[in-house]
Design a protein around this motif. Sequence first.
Motif: not given
Length: 437
Positions: A138-162
């Motif tokens: 995956i090209p470097l720039l696209y890889g950086v953009l993909l890392t934005a998905l972790d924000a939703f991962l955090i939100l989902w996991l926190q809603n399930k509990g720390v």
Amino acid sequence: MDVKPTVAHSLPEVHRSVSVPNAGGFMRKLFAFLGPGYLVAVGYMDPGNWATSLAGGSAFGYTLLSVALVSSLMAILLQALCVRIGVASGRDLAQLCRERFPKAVAYPLWLLAEIAICATDLAELIGTAIALELLFGIPLLYGVLLTALDAFLILWLQNKGVRWLEALVFGLIALIVACFGVQIALSQPNWAEVLNGYIPAVSIVTNETQLYIAMGIIGATVMPHNLYLHTAVVQSRAWQADEASKREAIRYATIDSSVALTLALFINSAILILAASTFHTSGNTEVAEIGEAYHLMAPLLGSGLAATLFAVALLFCGINATVTATLAGQVVMEGFLRFRLPPVARRMLTRLVAIVPAVLVTWHYGSSGTAQLLVLSQVILSLQLPFAVIPLMLFAQDKGRLGALVAPRWQIIIGWACAALIVALNIKLLADVLLGD
């Protein structure tokens, strides 16, 4: 968007959400406190640490293992003080800074903390993107953009509990340890020289290049955002309000962070040992780029498995570190500015604060400048670190806020010595930059 001033608890979604048993044995109580230390520890094994450890191991073999050990011991003490402050005061470091210092001091501290988080995320986003490029093309720039998905991962996991978030982080750390275990076995280091490397050598001080890389290792190990994060995330445990329960909470939470940071020391040591046994012994003494290390590893070790595991471990480190940096961004923003946003908006805002600079510099430099970007991020972190450590030490000895739970004198003395060392190294680093060295 409704933004309301408040003096809310740190990380309110998980505040005091994990019950602590009033009875039971040592292991049962310790298990209740296990978790926050691992959220903090991932910041001590981020791609910035990889860059400095690769450079140190390839250039000087096992010599700088002693620096990794000393910096980790320093980190263990500072994070123990974070535990004490969070438990004893019920406030995080950002909130305490806002309450104690005038606005003319508090707001610059907030701005410096935000810059440090951006620099941290820059290294972590770049490291994750490099791993995605090495593993999947995956090209470097696209890889950086993909890392934005972790924000939703955090939100989902926190809603399930720390506990779910902590389980993810711990699981990835376990996989990272396994990856490096295999790589170390394949590289076959000289264990006598490894053990000798943990003994400080005079050359670290007399050799200017060794000293410079040693400063980089210290700067990459003690992370400013972790000091803010730990004082907040430790408050996810629901201990009782009496002094005896708080003392017990401090004891168990300190064990948690100390064990987790010991694992981080193992991983940082493993990177340096791998670089020393693979690159230094083969005459490749100027390996600093992570991509270069990846491509050299297979032919030097005669196995593509080591290179693949190297990239997999980098990916897991990057994911872990971006998750916790986003949480630190929330703590800093809410603690200093005293306002709350809806969870989705807050996650995206803290992620955008970091991802926009990362996209811009990646677009400008491309993959050829990743080592320089990682070094730049560590310089910024190093310069910002005293502005987090000094307030931490002031609160650790503040009897007015901590009462009978104020830090022991020996911790205060060693903590201030660490702060003085960090300031001295930063003065040296700044002088080198200004003089063009």
